[in-house]
Design an enzyme around this catalytic site. Structure first.
Site, PDB file in Angstrom:
ATOM      1  N   GLY A   1      71.484 -19.725  90.140  1.00 59.48           N
ATOM      2  CA  GLY A   1      72.173 -20.400  89.044  1.00 59.48           C
ATOM      3  C   GLY A   1      71.767 -21.846  88.885  1.00 59.48           C
ATOM      4  O   GLY A   1      71.631 -22.349  87.767  1.00 59.48           O
TER       5      GLY A   1
ATOM      6  N   THR B   1      76.189 -17.978  87.209  1.00 58.83           N
ATOM      7  CA  THR B   1      74.948 -17.713  86.482  1.00 58.83           C
ATOM      8  C   THR B   1      73.864 -17.081  87.349  1.00 58.83           C
ATOM      9  O   THR B   1      72.963 -16.420  86.833  1.00 58.83           O
ATOM     10  CB  THR B   1      74.402 -19.012  85.864  1.00 58.83           C
ATOM     11  N   CYS B   2      73.932 -17.292  88.659  1.00 61.27           N
ATOM     12  CA  CYS B   2      72.910 -16.699  89.518  1.00 61.27           C
ATOM     13  C   CYS B   2      73.006 -15.176  89.523  1.00 61.27           C
ATOM     14  O   CYS B   2      72.026 -14.489  89.801  1.00 61.27           O
ATOM     15  CB  CYS B   2      73.013 -17.240  90.933  1.00 61.27           C
ATOM     16  N   PHE B   3      74.200 -14.640  89.231  1.00 59.15           N
ATOM     17  CA  PHE B   3      74.384 -13.186  89.244  1.00 59.15           C
ATOM     18  C   PHE B   3      74.784 -12.625  87.876  1.00 59.15           C
ATOM     19  O   PHE B   3      75.078 -11.437  87.758  1.00 59.15           O
ATOM     20  CB  PHE B   3      75.479 -12.813  90.265  1.00 59.15           C
TER      21      PHE B   3
END
Length: 787
Positions: A478, A754-756
């Site tokens: 993210g 946001t990373c996932f």
């Protein structure tokens, strides 16, 4: 007659009558004798003494006679009138059959020879066939040796057979033509001189539009399946007579006629491949090298529709083999033929490259695992041609992207492993080293440029990990996404002097500023940054026209690219090209020069030496436009755009040195770097995976979707950025986002990881309140602590 000059052979001719039902009558025996005149060896005479007539001349001695047979040798002619020969010409070998060896300049009847039923002339010989018994006059009327032509088919013949309504006659026509290679090659020829102008550098003589239109008539047949099976069986007979030693180019016509048969593309099965496609491709690959060259030249001259048909035929065979779970080795010749067509198309731009794609190859086959196995040689008994990824022209942009990411992972792992070994051996618990980039939020551009300049090429090919000074988030993906979003947004601003934005298109291009005002090294570092984004699977907001991606792939820009960047400027040049009158010089008043604005000062550059004095005319305007586009997009004032672009590409290659890259099309590379805007919000809803107690029917989820679809389009894009870190979606579409929604406390705001691509959604059922909270969240997305 001189008996020494005559040989007599008795034969019997058995006439056979063929009935419509295929049965025959006869035989009825009629005796005939053959008489041969002339020597097997030609005598040497002085041909210079013969009168040479370059133009046709009437034979006045035969005017008014009913000539029923005629034959011509090297220098002699035989005419048959009422069963008697009238020879004339050279007679050095006794070929006139009159018992003499003197040349005879005018036709004279040979009284000793009558009841002639046929005559054939050799070089210095003549062959007569006489009836040994009485013969009626009407039996010797007509040509002695009518030209025997193979059966053929064309649109007129096929439509006539269709109109007759006689199904058996139509079947007989189809069977007779498609069971004979000679008949196939004799079909669909042009009716004018083009049928004769055949050669390696010329035409094939086939009216391919008529081929296409005729075979499309099969769609109108009620018994289409029956005829398709009949053609397949007939072709099996035809292939049995194939001789790979084709001596004339006309024998290659079948490779252009047969692909339009429906059996090659419709309802294709492995059985069809075995019966129809395989013998066809084996015949194609059996011809000599010179004939292969002819095929290549003919392919390159095909129109778009006929070239596309060739591609579709071979691609359909590959698709059928692929879907049957077979490997490339079972489709080798089809793949090699597609590769040849692909290379031809690269040179002549006949069809879009997408024509070669097998769109669902990535769904049918695990190409990421296959590419990994190919590169790492996990299956040593295979070579590269045994993998589908060895044929990248089959892969669409999304599939190429998957291969690119596999390659990136392999290179990153390799460089990280090398770095660990170089630093003193493997450290327990450490499995990967990173390209660590630590920056301050308030100085994000200068810090990024400074840090990148200190990285080696090996460093930028490691996995990127971003740290923001003073912010808590650990980068699991993210932070990287937001970092690229912010740094790109800032670095493209005019204050940095690296790029200029077109007010009309909102796209940017290299500024062309002198090096003393805009360091070229910055462009290299920006290129590295973009390459890092691609290798780390991050979409970056990069508002460049397609011309940039053409430059990265060594493709020259066109006027269309300038129109995309600067619409008004491009339209002006297009109007110059479209102007139909002859007074171009007076109307446009242009010279071979271009102007650039450098710090508000207008600089004029000549496109050619003395260009400021050379007017643009109707005759030279295309040259002017080409030079203008090149200077505007590639060179710039004092070649500064060229210098900046070169440094950018150098940095891009530092981070993204990939053998897969060259197989991308410019638009595919653009979408790989910047994503797409092909939004389908209904598809997005269908793709979400729910966690915990949430399901599609949960009250909180229903409230969320009601609130989401109440957002306007810009707000939906903001939500996408809130969730994934970008307003654009991956090249593979919404499905590549893999979004998740999980429950969180009722009193909270929606929070995105946001990373996932994971959304924490408060457990409330009030859609109005849900909409209020959602709008608060999507308006406050910046700051790494949010994720």
């Amino acid at each position: 007659m001189d008996p020494s000059k005559v040989s007599e052979i008795e034969i019997r001719v058995i006439p056979v009558t063929t009935l419509g039902n295929g049965l025959t009558t006869g035989p009825a025996t009629v005796p005939f004798k053959i008489y041969i005149f002339g020597s097997a060896k030609s005598d040497k005479i002085e041909l210079d003494k013969l009168e040479k007539r370059p133009n046709p001349t009437a034979v006045s001695d035969l005017i008014g006679s009913h000539v029923t047979r005629i034959a011509a040798g090297a220098c002699h002619t035989i005419a048959i009138i009422r069963g008697s020969p009238y020879p004339f010409g050279l007679n050095s070998s006794g070929q006139l059959g009159n018992g003499k060896i003197m040349t005879q300049s005018t036709p004279r009847k040979t009284d000793d020879l009558d009841h002639v039923t046929a005559v054939f002339a050799g070089y210095h010989q003549t062959f007569f066939i006489r009836s040994a018994g009485s013969i009626e006059q009407n039996e010797i009327v007509g040509p002695s040796c009518p030209v025997k032509m193979p059966s053929k088919i064309d649109r007129e013949i096929f439509e006539k057979a269709l109109r007759s309504g006689e199904k058996l006659d139509l079947m007989a026509l189809v069977e007779s033509v498609f069971s004979s290679l000679s008949s196939i090659n004799n079909s669909f020829l042009f009716q004018d001189e083009r049928r004769f102008n055949v050669g390696i550098d010329r035409s094939h003589g086939i009216d391919l539009d008529q081929v296409m239109e005729t075979f499309m008539l099969f769609d109108e047949l009620a018994s289409k399946k029956l005829f398709s099976d009949l053609i397949a069986d007939s072709l099996s007979i035809a292939y049995a007579s194939w001789n790979s030693k084709v001596s004339c180019v006309e024998g290659l016509r079948l490779f252009f006629i047969l692909p339009w048969l429906p059996v090659f593309t419709e309802n294709v099965t492995l059985d069809t491949i075995f019966k129809v496609h395989t013998p066809f491709i084996e015949a194609l690959y059996s011809v000599s090298e010179s004939m292969q060259k002819t095929l290549g030249n003919w392919w390159s001259k095909l129109s778009t529709r006929h070239f596309r048909r060739q591609v579709i035929v071979y691609k359909r065979a590959v698709e059928t083999i692929l879907r049957a779970g077979k490997g490339p080795s079972k489709a080798r010749q089809f793949l090699l033929t597609l590769q040849r067509l692909f290379l031809i198309n690269q040179n002549f731009h006949i069809v879009p490259l997408e024509t070669f794609y097998i769109e669902d190859l990535g769904q049918i086959h695990n190409i990421k695992l296959e590419y990994y196995n190919m590169v790492t040689k996990q299956q040593p008994f295979k070579d590269e041609s045994d993998y589908w990824t060895h044929y990248p022209f089959l892969l669409n942009g999304a599939a190429k992207g998957e291969v690119l990411f596999v390659e990136a992972g392999l290179i990153q792992a390799m460089h990280a492993q090398s770095a660990m070994i170089a630093s003193g051996g493997l450290i327990e618990g450490v499995t990967m080293q990173h390209c660590d980039l630590t920056v301050r939020r308030d100085f994000i551009v200068s810090d990024t440029m400074h840090k990148l300049a200190g990285f080696s090429e090996i460093d930028v090919r490691k996995p990127l990990k971003v740290t923001i000074v003073g912010e808590e988030a650990d980068d699991a993906g993210g932070v990287r996404k937001e970092f690229f979003l912010i740094v790109m947004r800032k670095i493209l601003q005019p204050e940095y002097g690296m790029f200029t934005e077109n007010e009309e298109s909102r796209l940017v291009w290299f500024s062309g500023m002198p090096a003393e005002f805009c360091e070229r090294e910055q462009f290299r570092q920006l290129g590295r940054l973009v390459g890092l984004a691609v290798y780390n699977n991050v979409i970056v907001p990069f508002p460049f026209p397609l011309a940039l991606y053409k430059y990265l792939l060594d493709i020259e820009p066109t006027l269309e690219d300038l129109c995309e960047l600067s619409p008004t400027e491009g339209r002006g040049l297009q109007s110059l090209l479209d102007y139909e009158e002859d007074d171009v010089e007076d109307v446009f008043s242009l010279t071979f020069s271009i102007t650039f604005s450098i710090f508000g000062e207008i600089k004029t550059v000549e496109l050619i030496p003395g260009g400021d004095e050379k007017p643009v005319t109707k005759e030279n305007r295309e040259e002017y436009v080409k030079l203008y586009v090149s200077h505007r997009l590639e060179l710039g004032y004092n070649n500064e755009i060229a210098n900046q672009a070169r440094e950018f590409r150098r940095g891009f290659s530092d981070a993204l040195h990939s053998r897969v890259l060259k197989f991308f099309q410019p638009r595919e590379l653009k979408e790989q770097i910047s994503g797409t805007e092909n939004y389908d919000w209904n598809e997005f809803r269908e793709l979400v995976t729910y966690k915990g107690e949430y399901t599609a029917s949960h009250p909180a989820v229903k409230a969320f979707w009601k609130a989401f679809f109440a957002l306007d389009e810009d707000e939906k894009k903001k939500f996408l950025q809130f969730l994934s870190g970008s307003t654009r979606i991956p090249v593979g579409g919404m499905k590549d986002l893999h979004p998740f929604i999980q429950p969180t406390a009722p009193e909270t705001l929606p929070v995105a990881h946001t990373c996932f691509n994971l959304l924490d959604l408060p457990n409330i059922s009030d859609d109005v309140e849900m909409l209020r909270r959602l709008r608060i969240s999507i308006e406050h997305t910046e700051g790494f602590t949010l994720v």
